[in-house]
Design a protein around this motif. Structure first.
Motif, PDB file in Angstrom:
ATOM      1  N   ARG A  82       2.810   6.079  -2.760  1.00 63.71           N
ATOM      2  CA  ARG A  82       3.510   6.331  -1.486  1.00 63.71           C
ATOM      3  C   ARG A  82       2.519   6.222  -0.319  1.00 63.71           C
ATOM      4  O   ARG A  82       2.841   5.705   0.758  1.00 63.71           O
ATOM      5  CB  ARG A  82       4.157   7.729  -1.550  1.00 63.71           C
ATOM      6  CG  ARG A  82       4.939   8.146  -0.348  1.00 63.71           C
ATOM      7  CD  ARG A  82       6.232   7.362  -0.172  1.00 63.71           C
ATOM      8  NE  ARG A  82       6.706   7.435   1.213  1.00 63.71           N
ATOM      9  CZ  ARG A  82       6.500   6.511   2.133  1.00 63.71           C
ATOM     10  NH1 ARG A  82       5.824   5.410   1.861  1.00 63.71           N
ATOM     11  NH2 ARG A  82       6.956   6.667   3.359  1.00 63.71           N
ATOM     12  N   GLU A  85       1.985   2.664   0.413  1.00 65.28           N
ATOM     13  CA  GLU A  85       3.146   2.096   1.125  1.00 65.28           C
ATOM     14  C   GLU A  85       3.098   2.458   2.611  1.00 65.28           C
ATOM     15  O   GLU A  85       3.371   1.634   3.480  1.00 65.28           O
ATOM     16  CB  GLU A  85       4.451   2.669   0.554  1.00 65.28           C
ATOM     17  CG  GLU A  85       4.977   1.913  -0.648  1.00 65.28           C
ATOM     18  CD  GLU A  85       6.156   2.677  -1.263  1.00 65.28           C
ATOM     19  OE1 GLU A  85       6.253   2.637  -2.481  1.00 65.28           O
ATOM     20  OE2 GLU A  85       6.933   3.332  -0.527  1.00 65.28           O
ATOM     21  N   TRP A  86       2.734   3.703   2.876  1.00 67.26           N
ATOM     22  CA  TRP A  86       2.641   4.155   4.273  1.00 67.26           C
ATOM     23  C   TRP A  86       1.582   3.338   5.019  1.00 67.26           C
ATOM     24  O   TRP A  86       1.806   2.847   6.124  1.00 67.26           O
ATOM     25  CB  TRP A  86       2.296   5.650   4.306  1.00 67.26           C
ATOM     26  CG  TRP A  86       2.008   6.134   5.690  1.00 67.26           C
ATOM     27  CD1 TRP A  86       2.922   6.368   6.676  1.00 67.26           C
ATOM     28  CD2 TRP A  86       0.729   6.388   6.264  1.00 67.26           C
ATOM     29  NE1 TRP A  86       2.271   6.766   7.828  1.00 67.26           N
ATOM     30  CE2 TRP A  86       0.940   6.788   7.602  1.00 67.26           C
ATOM     31  CE3 TRP A  86      -0.582   6.334   5.783  1.00 67.26           C
ATOM     32  CZ2 TRP A  86      -0.111   7.128   8.455  1.00 67.26           C
ATOM     33  CZ3 TRP A  86      -1.616   6.664   6.627  1.00 67.26           C
ATOM     34  CH2 TRP A  86      -1.385   7.054   7.944  1.00 67.26           C
ATOM     35  N   LYS A  87       0.430   3.151   4.350  1.00 64.38           N
ATOM     36  CA  LYS A  87      -0.645   2.348   4.958  1.00 64.38           C
ATOM     37  C   LYS A  87      -0.152   0.927   5.223  1.00 64.38           C
ATOM     38  O   LYS A  87      -0.395   0.352   6.299  1.00 64.38           O
ATOM     39  CB  LYS A  87      -1.853   2.363   4.000  1.00 64.38           C
ATOM     40  CG  LYS A  87      -3.017   1.500   4.370  1.00 64.38           C
ATOM     41  CD  LYS A  87      -3.039   0.164   3.655  1.00 64.38           C
ATOM     42  CE  LYS A  87      -3.120   0.202   2.173  1.00 64.38           C
ATOM     43  NZ  LYS A  87      -3.051  -1.106   1.532  1.00 64.38           N
ATOM     44  N   ASP A  88       0.592   0.353   4.259  1.00 67.08           N
ATOM     45  CA  ASP A  88       1.112  -1.011   4.441  1.00 67.08           C
ATOM     46  C   ASP A  88       2.098  -1.077   5.611  1.00 67.08           C
ATOM     47  O   ASP A  88       2.134  -2.061   6.349  1.00 67.08           O
ATOM     48  CB  ASP A  88       1.793  -1.510   3.159  1.00 67.08           C
ATOM     49  CG  ASP A  88       0.783  -1.771   2.047  1.00 67.08           C
ATOM     50  OD1 ASP A  88      -0.415  -1.927   2.365  1.00 67.08           O
ATOM     51  OD2 ASP A  88       1.182  -1.809   0.864  1.00 67.08           O
ATOM     52  N   ASP A  89       2.890  -0.015   5.782  1.00 67.73           N
ATOM     53  CA  ASP A  89       3.836   0.035   6.914  1.00 67.73           C
ATOM     54  C   ASP A  89       3.080  -0.003   8.247  1.00 67.73           C
ATOM     55  O   ASP A  89       3.498  -0.670   9.194  1.00 67.73           O
ATOM     56  CB  ASP A  89       4.679   1.327   6.883  1.00 67.73           C
ATOM     57  CG  ASP A  89       5.761   1.262   5.820  1.00 67.73           C
ATOM     58  OD1 ASP A  89       5.985   0.157   5.281  1.00 67.73           O
ATOM     59  OD2 ASP A  89       6.354   2.312   5.527  1.00 67.73           O
ATOM     60  N   VAL A  90       1.985   0.762   8.300  1.00 69.74           N
ATOM     61  CA  VAL A  90       1.176   0.788   9.533  1.00 69.74           C
ATOM     62  C   VAL A  90       0.683  -0.620   9.840  1.00 69.74           C
ATOM     63  O   VAL A  90       0.785  -1.112  10.972  1.00 69.74           O
ATOM     64  CB  VAL A  90      -0.027   1.756   9.380  1.00 69.74           C
ATOM     65  CG1 VAL A  90      -0.970   1.649  10.585  1.00 69.74           C
ATOM     66  CG2 VAL A  90       0.443   3.187   9.198  1.00 69.74           C
ATOM     67  N   GLU A  92       1.865  -3.549   8.741  1.00 65.17           N
ATOM     68  CA  GLU A  92       2.962  -4.486   9.075  1.00 65.17           C
ATOM     69  C   GLU A  92       3.473  -4.270  10.497  1.00 65.17           C
ATOM     70  O   GLU A  92       3.759  -5.213  11.226  1.00 65.17           O
ATOM     71  CB  GLU A  92       4.114  -4.327   8.078  1.00 65.17           C
ATOM     72  CG  GLU A  92       3.863  -5.129   6.818  1.00 65.17           C
ATOM     73  CD  GLU A  92       4.765  -4.686   5.667  1.00 65.17           C
ATOM     74  OE1 GLU A  92       5.903  -4.235   5.933  1.00 65.17           O
ATOM     75  OE2 GLU A  92       4.311  -4.764   4.516  1.00 65.17           O
ATOM     76  N   ASN A  93       3.555  -2.997  10.870  1.00 71.13           N
ATOM     77  CA  ASN A  93       3.976  -2.654  12.231  1.00 71.13           C
ATOM     78  C   ASN A  93       3.033  -3.312  13.247  1.00 71.13           C
ATOM     79  O   ASN A  93       3.469  -3.923  14.236  1.00 71.13           O
ATOM     80  CB  ASN A  93       3.899  -1.115  12.323  1.00 71.13           C
ATOM     81  CG  ASN A  93       4.472  -0.589  13.591  1.00 71.13           C
ATOM     82  OD1 ASN A  93       4.545  -1.312  14.568  1.00 71.13           O
ATOM     83  ND2 ASN A  93       4.869   0.670  13.588  1.00 71.13           N
TER      84      ASN A  93
END
Ligand code: NAD
Length: 468
Positions: A82, A85-90, A92-93
């Motif tokens: 998780r 995933e959070w790091k990947d969201d940052v 991608e954003n």
């Protein structure tokens, strides 16, 4: 109408390239940016941003486990998947933001790899095998750098990781050998140790982070030991074997050639980075890298060819994202025939270790080697009310000043050193004096008071610490 397809071609969309592109477009130039991977380069996709996201997350977990003196006890469970995933969201954003910013500034984006055909054209090989030719009036090379591969530790071997792969792990390893105790080695060692990974560091020299003064490194070294990181100095990583359980790393003692072996799930190799100059066919325009592999430039980023510039890691040390961005702005300004000036700029350096280290300008020793009459002011973090309220009190601020008290440099180790260094950078850049820093009212209670107190200490006028 220009006789060329584009006025400015930027090759490489990292923090040097995309900043050069946006700035050139802001100066009303017609700009094309070519990137073969994802916009944002190493910094955004594989370096600064993902590592800082994971470091922040690991700090939350670590602090939650260690704040019983604040009355907080918690059974902390880390869901590594998780967290990733959070790091990947940052990331991608931020990818989307860079793309939007480029488009909003009317920068034309092309996906592919550009290689020079001649002094005013490139061939761009796209992702689907298609290629096109593009002519340009000016070019800005911003192709960045890649991790240095150690013989025997090739990155395609099972279990051998570069920083990018270490930041993209989907499962947390139980144990990790880290080769190289530099910026990347120590930032990632501390990150993984805080997540419960058993970390062993192997470093050829007799200190970690040799780029920084030893008294700044000392609190980090103690913190690393407290985290259970085993650091072995004076050992050269010399061979690596993939095993059923992971890897076996062999090292040789620098003095005695005595061999040691370390078993772990993975090995992270962080022994430096080298500039990328071999993908653009530099020889076709008569440019050659220097002995260190960098493209030589003047202070505006101009290469031996008047209309070709190089910025960021490919153009030389320091290989830091913010230095590359500044170079991108300067090159764009030179192309547009406008400011900002390229006069000597103060470039801060930060290691996001625990505690953080940040420096700018001259160290005391460097200042003493000049003609200046050097004075030093210091303030310990343990005397900062704000540091006490956060529970992070290791470290100090040091200001180095020369004739008339003009600030020549500063060194900070401690909480938020990465943020605090900007005030010292401004002082160095603008030639402010320690008296001016001391007189400027800093809000209370903040860590920034440590800077005005260090400045006052130089005049024996610090209030919250005894003056020398
Ligand atoms: P580095 O130069 O900081 O450290 C490499 C270390 O590896 C050195 O201490 C060196 O003595 C050691 N070493 C080399 N060969 C070895 C061997 N065979 N065995 C054992 N030790 C060996 O390099 P890095 O950590 O890979 O970082 C690369 C660059 O990336 C840095 O120069 C920096 O510019 C940039 N970076 C910056 C930041 C930041 O600004 N916070 C963070 C990460 C990376």
């Amino acid at each position: 109408m220009s006789e060329f397809d584009t006025e400015v071609l930027v090759v490489g969309g990292g923090p040097a390239g995309y900043v050069a592109a946006i700035r050139a477009a802001q100066y009303d130039l017609d700009v094309t940016l070519v990137e073969e991977n994802t916009l944002g380069g190493t910094c955004l996709n594989r370096g600064c941003i993902p590592s800082k996201a994971l470091i922040s997350a690991a700090n939350v977990a670590h602090d939650a486990r260690n704040w019983s003196q604040m009355g907080i006890t918690a059974d902390v469970d880390v869901d590594f998947g998780r967290m990733v995933e959070w790091k990947d969201d940052v990331v991608e954003n931020m990818n989307r933001s860079v793309e939007k910013l480029c488009k909003a500034n009317r920068v034309s984006l092309l996906e592919g790899r550009a290689a020079f055909e001649d002094e005013h054209s490139v061939q761009i090989d796209g992702p689907n095998g298609e290629s096109e030719r593009l002519t340009f009036e000016h070019a800005v090379l911003a192709t960045g750098s890649r991790p240095i591969e150690l013989p025997g530790f090739e990155f395609d071997r099972p279990g051998v990781l570069d920083a990018k792969e270490a930041l993209a792990l989907e499962e947390r390893p139980d144990s990790l050998v880290v080769v190289g105790a530099g910026y990347i080695g120590m930032e990632l060692s501390m990150l993984f140790a805080k997540l419960g990974v058993d970390v062993t560091v192997v470093e050829a020299l007799d200190t970690m982070m040799p780029a920084f003064p030893s008294d700044l490194v000392a609190p980090v070294s103690s913190a690393a030991s407290e985290l259970g990181i085993e650091t072995n100095y004076g050992e050269l990583a010399s061979a690596c074997q993939s095993t059923e359980g992971g890897v076996t790393v062999a090292t040789e003692d620098v003095d005695s050639e005595e061999r040691r072996e370390y078993d772990a799930d993975k090995v992270l190799v962080a022994v430096g980075r080298s500039p990328v100059t071999d993908t653009v066919a530099l020889d076709r325009i008569g440019l050659e890298p220097d002995g260190d592999g960098f493209v030589p430039t003047d202070e505006h980023g101009r290469t031996d060819l008047d209309h070709v510039f190089a910025v960021g890691d490919v153009a030389g040390e320091p290989m830091l994202a913010h230095a590359g961005s500044a170079e991108g702005e300067i090159a764009a300004a030179a192309i547009a025939g406008r400011g900002p000036s390229a006069e000597d700029r103060a470039i801060p350096a930060v290691a996001f270790t625990s505690p953080e280290i940040a420096t700018v300008g001259l160290s005391r020793e460097e200042a003493e080697a000049t003609d200046h009459d050097v004075s030093v002011g210091e303030f310990p973090m343990r005397a900062s009310g704000r540091a006490l309220t956060t529970g992070h009190t290791d470290g100090f601020v040091r200001l180095v000043s020369g004739d008339d008290g003009v600030v020549l440099g500063g060194q900070i180790v401690g909480p938020e050193a990465s943020e605090l260094i900007s005030e010292v950078t401004l002082a160095v850049e603008e030639g402010l004096t320690t008296a001016e820093l001391a007189e400027s009212i800093h809000p209370h209670p903040t860590l920034s008071e440590a800077i005005s107190e260090a400045a006052a200490n130089e005049h024996d006028l610090a209030i919250h610490t005894l003056n020398r």
